[in-house]
Scaffold this active site. Structure first.
Site, short mmCIF file in Angstrom:
data_model
loop_
_atom_site.label_atom_id
_atom_site.label_comp_id
_atom_site.label_asym_id
_atom_site.label_seq_id
_atom_site.Cartn_x
_atom_site.Cartn_y
_atom_site.Cartn_z
N HIS A 1 0.46 8.80 11.00
CA HIS A 1 0.35 8.77 12.38
C HIS A 1 -0.99 9.19 12.98
O HIS A 1 -0.85 9.93 13.87
CB HIS A 1 1.47 9.50 13.16
CG HIS A 1 2.93 9.12 12.85
ND1 HIS A 1 3.53 7.97 13.57
CD2 HIS A 1 3.85 9.21 11.80
CE1 HIS A 1 4.57 7.63 13.13
NE2 HIS A 1 4.72 8.46 11.96
N ASP B 1 -2.04 -0.50 7.41
CA ASP B 1 -1.26 -1.22 6.55
C ASP B 1 -2.15 -2.59 6.05
O ASP B 1 -2.23 -2.71 4.90
CB ASP B 1 0.13 -1.31 6.70
CG ASP B 1 0.73 -0.31 7.23
OD1 ASP B 1 0.15 0.91 7.08
OD2 ASP B 1 2.02 -0.37 7.99
N GLY C 1 8.65 1.50 2.79
CA GLY C 1 7.32 2.16 2.93
C GLY C 1 6.32 1.65 2.19
O GLY C 1 5.02 2.54 2.31
N ASP D 1 -3.93 6.62 12.45
CA ASP D 1 -4.56 5.33 12.80
C ASP D 1 -4.38 4.96 14.10
O ASP D 1 -5.62 4.46 14.79
CB ASP D 1 -4.07 4.29 11.83
CG ASP D 1 -2.74 3.79 11.71
OD1 ASP D 1 -1.89 4.55 12.51
OD2 ASP D 1 -2.56 2.81 11.25
N ARG E 1 0.79 -1.35 -0.06
CA ARG E 1 0.06 0.08 0.04
C ARG E 1 0.97 1.28 -0.19
O ARG E 1 2.06 1.23 0.60
CB ARG E 1 -0.88 -0.04 0.95
CG ARG E 1 -0.17 0.15 2.55
CD ARG E 1 -0.10 1.81 3.02
NE ARG E 1 0.63 1.84 4.29
CZ ARG E 1 1.84 2.38 4.21
NH1 ARG E 1 2.62 2.47 3.37
NH2 ARG E 1 2.38 2.30 5.32
N GLY F 1 11.28 -2.66 3.54
CA GLY F 1 11.91 -1.23 4.11
C GLY F 1 11.54 -0.21 3.32
O GLY F 1 12.29 0.91 3.76
C1 GLA Z 1 3.30 2.33 9.84
C2 GLA Z 1 2.46 1.64 10.73
C3 GLA Z 1 0.94 2.36 10.50
C4 GLA Z 1 0.81 3.75 10.60
C5 GLA Z 1 2.00 4.39 9.54
C6 GLA Z 1 2.19 5.92 10.02
O1 GLA Z 1 3.19 2.13 8.64
O2 GLA Z 1 2.21 0.32 10.33
O3 GLA Z 1 -0.37 1.50 11.25
O4 GLA Z 1 0.66 4.08 11.75
O5 GLA Z 1 3.20 3.79 10.01
O6 GLA Z 1 0.95 6.50 9.48
#
Ligand code: GLA
Length: 341
Positions: free
Chosen positions: A21, A150, A106, A23, A14, A104
């Protein structure tokens, strides 16, 4: 004897368009599932999880039932082991994992691996149940107190749509993404080394603010401003303002107003940089460089931060060649699926 049934489970990564930050504080997020996937092909039998990966070294050989996934070696096998533990799996898998998702970066390669494992192990249930189990598996396997974004994005994606996820009610609204928009994920080349401990600390800081203010997404601005602790104040301000931006971005996206979405992405980046302090000079420079390219509507760090990737919203004609160290044009895609081979 009949050969054991073989299954193929496919789960996408995804990218989050906006809403980071938020969720784990019951806020809103706006991710898309992408066309890059992780696939497990395996026979369902025995009492061992025996998986090799085309991406990582070593074979996972995890006897079932799993008691402590955090101890499993090689380390990548903690994700499938965490899922097996959460599902209480007793029937094993023997097979291979293939992934198009760079680890790793993102793009949630770990969530994709968890969701694919759950489906390969025979999980049956709603997208939300699937995502919850996988989120708990990740928390247990890695100790990182991640939110549900995610895993839910990987489970529930819909082609051509972003997902407006309300993480308090755990409901999803699918928002059409205009076809004349290009979404790029651009890697900064910076490893997200601090991510685990710093992520947990941010969450604690938010929870401290929440103890005074109540749910941060709806906290009154005046109450936030009157918080004595400047760190708690800044973290709360980010969560509160980011949730507003997400809602506006979702309606602007549905209206085809890419300029507004882009502006909100830039504001989101500033908030993550200044109030939430999860950006880095390299990421800031990359966002700045992306915004100087012709046809770019907006850019921001995406995911946990502390390195990793930037998401860019642009016209399909925008030229992002040589931006960052690696880049992928991503398309809003369907969520995870499983079937017999
Ligand atoms: C990571 C976490 C998610 C979310 C993001 C920041 O991907 O797994 O749950 O908190 O960071 O938005």
């Amino acid at each position: 004897m009949n050969p054991p049934p073989r299954v193929r489970a496919v789960a996408p990564g995804r990218v989050n368009l906006i809403g980071d930050h938020t969720d784990y504080m019951g806020g809103v997020v706006l991710p898309i599932a992408v066309q890059l996937t992780t696939t497990i092909e395996a026979a369902r039998h025995g009492d061992v999880l025996e998986l090799t990966s085309t991406q990582f070294d070593g074979t996972a050989r995890v006897p079932l039932p799993v008691t402590d996934p955090a101890d499993v070696e090689p380390a990548w096998a903690r994700y499938p082991a965490g899922v097996a533990a959460k599902l209480g799996a007793t029937t094993g898998l023997v097979g291979t994992i293939r992934s198009e998702l760079p680890p790793g970066a993102g793009l949630s390669s770990s969530a994709a691996l968890e969701v694919a494992t759950a489906l390969a192990l025979g999980f049956e249930g709603s997208h939300l149940e699937l995502a919850r189990r996988c989120q708990q598996a990740e928390q247990r396997a890695t100790g990182v107190p991640c939110g549900i974004m995610d895993q839910l994005a990987s489970a529930a994606g819909q082609r051509g749509h972003a997902m407006l996820i309300d993480c308090a009610s755990e409901t999803i609204e699918h928002v059409p993404v205009p076809e004349d928009l290009a979404i790029w994920v651009v890697h900064s080349g910076e490893e997200r080394s601090l991510a685990m401990s710093a992520y947990a600390r941010r969450r604690e800081e938010c929870e401290l603010a929440e103890a005074t203010l109540g749910p941060l997404p709806s906290a009154p601005l005046a109450a936030i401003d009157s918080l004595g602790d400047p760190v708690a104040r800044a973290r709360a301000r980010h969560v509160r303002s980011e949730c507003q931006r997400v809602r506006l971005a979702a309606s602007s996206l549905a209206d085809g107003d890419a300029v507004t979405v882009g502006r909100l992405m830039v504001a989101s980046h500033r908030s993550l940089r200044d109030d939430f302090e999860v950006s880095t000079p390299t990421i800031d420079a990359l966002v700045g460089e992306a915004l100087r390219r012709r046809g770019v509507h907006g850019a921001r760090l995406t995911g946990a931060g502390f390195g990793g990737c930037v998401v860019v919203l642009a016209s399909p004609r925008a030229d992002l060649a040589d931006l960052g160290t690696q880049r992928w044009r991503v398309a809003p895609s369907d969520g995870a699926r499983v079937g017999p081979i």
